[in-house]
Design a protein around this motif. Structure first.
Motif, PDB file in Angstrom:
ATOM      1  N   PHE A   1       0.831  -1.201   0.000  1.00 14.43           N
ATOM      2  CA  PHE A   1       0.000   0.000   0.000  1.00 14.43           C
ATOM      3  C   PHE A   1       0.866   1.251   0.000  1.00 14.43           C
ATOM      4  O   PHE A   1       1.909   1.294   0.651  1.00 14.43           O
ATOM      5  N   SER A   2       0.408   2.263  -0.737  1.00 16.48           N
ATOM      6  CA  SER A   2       0.986   3.604  -0.678  1.00 16.48           C
ATOM      7  C   SER A   2      -0.145   4.612  -0.795  1.00 16.48           C
ATOM      8  O   SER A   2      -0.963   4.528  -1.722  1.00 16.48           O
ATOM      9  N   SER A   3      -0.175   5.572   0.125  1.00 13.61           N
ATOM     10  CA  SER A   3      -1.209   6.603   0.057  1.00 13.61           C
ATOM     11  C   SER A   3      -1.016   7.471  -1.184  1.00 13.61           C
ATOM     12  O   SER A   3      -1.977   8.053  -1.698  1.00 13.61           O
TER      13      SER A   3
ATOM     14  N   MET B   1      -6.170   0.867   2.894  1.00 18.98           N
ATOM     15  CA  MET B   1      -4.958   0.358   3.518  1.00 18.98           C
ATOM     16  C   MET B   1      -5.209  -0.985   4.200  1.00 18.98           C
ATOM     17  O   MET B   1      -4.453  -1.942   4.007  1.00 18.98           O
TER      18      MET B   1
ATOM     19  N   LYS C   1      -5.480  -4.000   1.999  1.00 22.36           N
ATOM     20  CA  LYS C   1      -4.197  -4.507   1.500  1.00 22.36           C
ATOM     21  C   LYS C   1      -3.342  -5.109   2.615  1.00 22.36           C
ATOM     22  O   LYS C   1      -2.406  -5.863   2.349  1.00 22.36           O
ATOM     23  N   LEU C   2      -3.664  -4.788   3.858  1.00 26.09           N
ATOM     24  CA  LEU C   2      -2.821  -5.126   5.012  1.00 26.09           C
ATOM     25  C   LEU C   2      -3.217  -6.436   5.686  1.00 26.09           C
ATOM     26  O   LEU C   2      -2.354  -7.197   6.138  1.00 26.09           O
TER      27      LEU C   2
ATOM     28  N   LEU D   1       4.876  -0.864   8.539  1.00 26.02           N
ATOM     29  CA  LEU D   1       4.159   0.371   8.256  1.00 26.02           C
ATOM     30  C   LEU D   1       5.157   1.522   8.320  1.00 26.02           C
ATOM     31  O   LEU D   1       5.879   1.659   9.305  1.00 26.02           O
TER      32      LEU D   1
ATOM     33  N   TYR E   1      -8.675   8.566   8.696  1.00 27.71           N
ATOM     34  CA  TYR E   1      -7.367   8.645   8.054  1.00 27.71           C
ATOM     35  C   TYR E   1      -6.722  10.022   8.223  1.00 27.71           C
ATOM     36  O   TYR E   1      -7.374  11.062   8.076  1.00 27.71           O
TER      37      TYR E   1
ATOM     38  N   GLU F   1       2.950   4.132   3.878  1.00 30.68           N
ATOM     39  CA  GLU F   1       3.198   2.941   3.067  1.00 30.68           C
ATOM     40  C   GLU F   1       3.126   1.701   3.934  1.00 30.68           C
ATOM     41  O   GLU F   1       3.401   1.753   5.139  1.00 30.68           O
ATOM     42  N   VAL F   2       2.782   0.581   3.305  1.00 33.92           N
ATOM     43  CA  VAL F   2       2.799  -0.721   3.972  1.00 33.92           C
ATOM     44  C   VAL F   2       3.558  -1.703   3.084  1.00 33.92           C
ATOM     45  O   VAL F   2       3.313  -1.780   1.870  1.00 33.92           O
TER      46      VAL F   2
END
Length: 465
Positions: A273-275, A285, A288-289, A297, A379, A409-410
């Protein structure tokens, strides 16, 4: 040759016949084809095309300094060192031997002389930071030159190394030598302990010297010694092409974090994940996590502080803390530090949604309202408290206790878990997946809106997210 060998350089019996051939080629190359003695200026000039010039000079400090000791035992001496004008082959080869298989006393003597100190003096930590910085820059230059798959997998997405991040990396390693943050020196005993428990430094050190002395010109490398098998720069997998993605991290940040995670997970980071790419959405997020194995994270706040949390267990929704004592928190910019767990509590990972009487969001360390790292389900809101008893020597990660997220990001750490591999948090190890879990993002959206899925009552309790 006994002690006499150490005074004049190691004899041929210190190396295998294959090593001797490779080292002799290296010496001739450094000396412009000449097999006679080499000067300091000539050596530094030659090596500066292979490694960082500062590191070349550090090594030359050792090679062209005549110490009064015939062996580097740490005994008191008041004799002064003398500069040598030229060196022959056997002296030239000595740094390779010391780094590859020298004793701990020889390695300390080598580092201290390279830094311009006597073996018995306290270690100047500023000089050691400069040494490690030049070593890391050399290591990354080598990876780039060799076009290694790991380096290329990051570099093609804009991941780089600048002097500042390399210096922060060095400070992060040297910090373990300090009893106090204000310390400017450390004892040789502290340096010995540090060398014995710091695999990151040793891996980079051995890799650089193996490459330097194995370089045969025109990009050719001869295999020399036994370069470390550990891969402290992982292969990056999953970042999509064709986006306007700009990395939060530099490559030294990646190496610093990766060198602290379990060795069997160090080979790969999986983008999740990326914002910047997927938007500023807590539900996206979590979609995907969840249930993706160990994760990292990475947060950049609006003050441009960068910090991270390593979660060893797959994230699942629930009212209880999960995880184990291999969890870690990191500060990455403006300083690099790693915080391991204490035995004070087991508040490693918390993730809950749709609750009226409990916090809704993701947390690591501390307790409700006083988190080591907290990402609210609304968020953009986060918290890092002034103290956190879950992690040793903890410092607040963000500039302000209550922060705003600029980027998030994750990353999945290690291989993607196979279905059934990741034991559930009740301990039966089945981790069965319901068909209702296929779209995790939709489920998270329902939780965030305060609505439960009616079909939840149709499945066994242990199958809940």
């Amino acid at each position: 040759m006994g002690n006499q060998q150490t005074k004049k350089g190691r004899g041929d019996n210190a190396f295998t016949s294959e090593e001797l051939k490779i080292l002799e080629v290296s010496f001739r190359l450094a000396n412009g084809g000449n097999t006679e003695k080499i000067t300091e200026n000539k050596l530094v000039e030659s090596w500066s095309s292979i490694i960082d010039k500062s590191l070349a000079q550090f090594i030359a400090n050792f090679l062209f300094t005549q110490t009064p000791q015939s062996s580097p035992q740490r005994v008191s001496t008041h004799h002064h060192s003398q500069h040598i004008g030229t060196i022959a082959f056997h002296k030239y080869a000595e740094p390779y031997y010391i780094v590859e298989r020298g004793t701990i006393d020889e390695q300390i003597h080598f580092i201290q002389t390279s830094l311009g100190n006597r073996s018995t003096e306290d270690v100047d930590l500023k000089k050691l930071e400069m040494y490690i910085t030049s070593l890391l820059l050399s290591y990354l230059h080598i990876l780039k030159t060799q076009n290694t798959p790991a380096f290329d997998s990051w570099h093609k997405f804009g991941y780089h190394c600048n002097d500042r991040s390399a210096q922060c990396f060095a400070k992060g390693l040297v910090r373990h030598l300090c009893k106090m943050d204000t310390d400017s020196t450390a004892s040789t005993d502290d340096l010995e302990k540090w060398l014995q428990v710091n695999p990151t430094f040793l891996i980079i050190w051995r890799s650089v010297f193996s490459y330097l002395y194995g370089y045969a010109g025109n990009g050719k490398i001869s295999k020399l010694g036994n370069p470390p098998s550990s891969q402290i720069l992982p292969v990056q997998e999953g970042l999509p092409f064709g986006t306007n993605y700009t990395p939060i991290l530099d490559i030294p940040h990646v190496i610093f974090v990766n060198s602290n995670v379990p060795v069997d997970l160090q080979h790969k980071w999986r983008f999740l994940f990326s914002s910047k790419i997927m938007g500023e959405s807590f539900s996206t997020m979590l979609g995907k996590l969840l249930k993706r194995g160990p994760t990292l994270l990475v947060v950049e706040d609006e003050d441009h502080y960068i910090f991270a949390g390593y979660a060893p267990h797959s994230w699942t929704l629930g009212p209880n803390f999960i995880g184990d004592d291999s969890a870690m928190l990191f500060t990455l910019s403006p300083a690099m530090r790693c915080f391991n767990t204490t035995s004070y509590n087991d508040h490693y990972q918390y993730l809950n949604l749709g609750q009226q009487t409990m916090p809704n969001g993701l947390g690591m360390g501390g307790q409700f309202g006083y988190w080591g790292l907290w990402l609210d389900c609304e968020y953009g809101i986060g918290q890092s408290s002034e103290s956190c008893t879950t992690f040793k020597d903890y410092n607040q990660l963000s500039k302000r206790k209550d922060f705003r997220i600029r980027n998030l990001e994750v990353w999945g750490i290690g291989d993607e878990p196979k279905q059934g591999d990741d034991s559930d948090e009740e301990g039966d190890g089945t981790n069965k997946r319901s068909i209702l879990d296929k779209n995790l993002e939709d489920r998270v959206m329902l939780e965030l809106s305060g609505r439960n899925m009616h079909s939840d009552g149709l499945r066994d309790p242990e199958l809940d997210l």
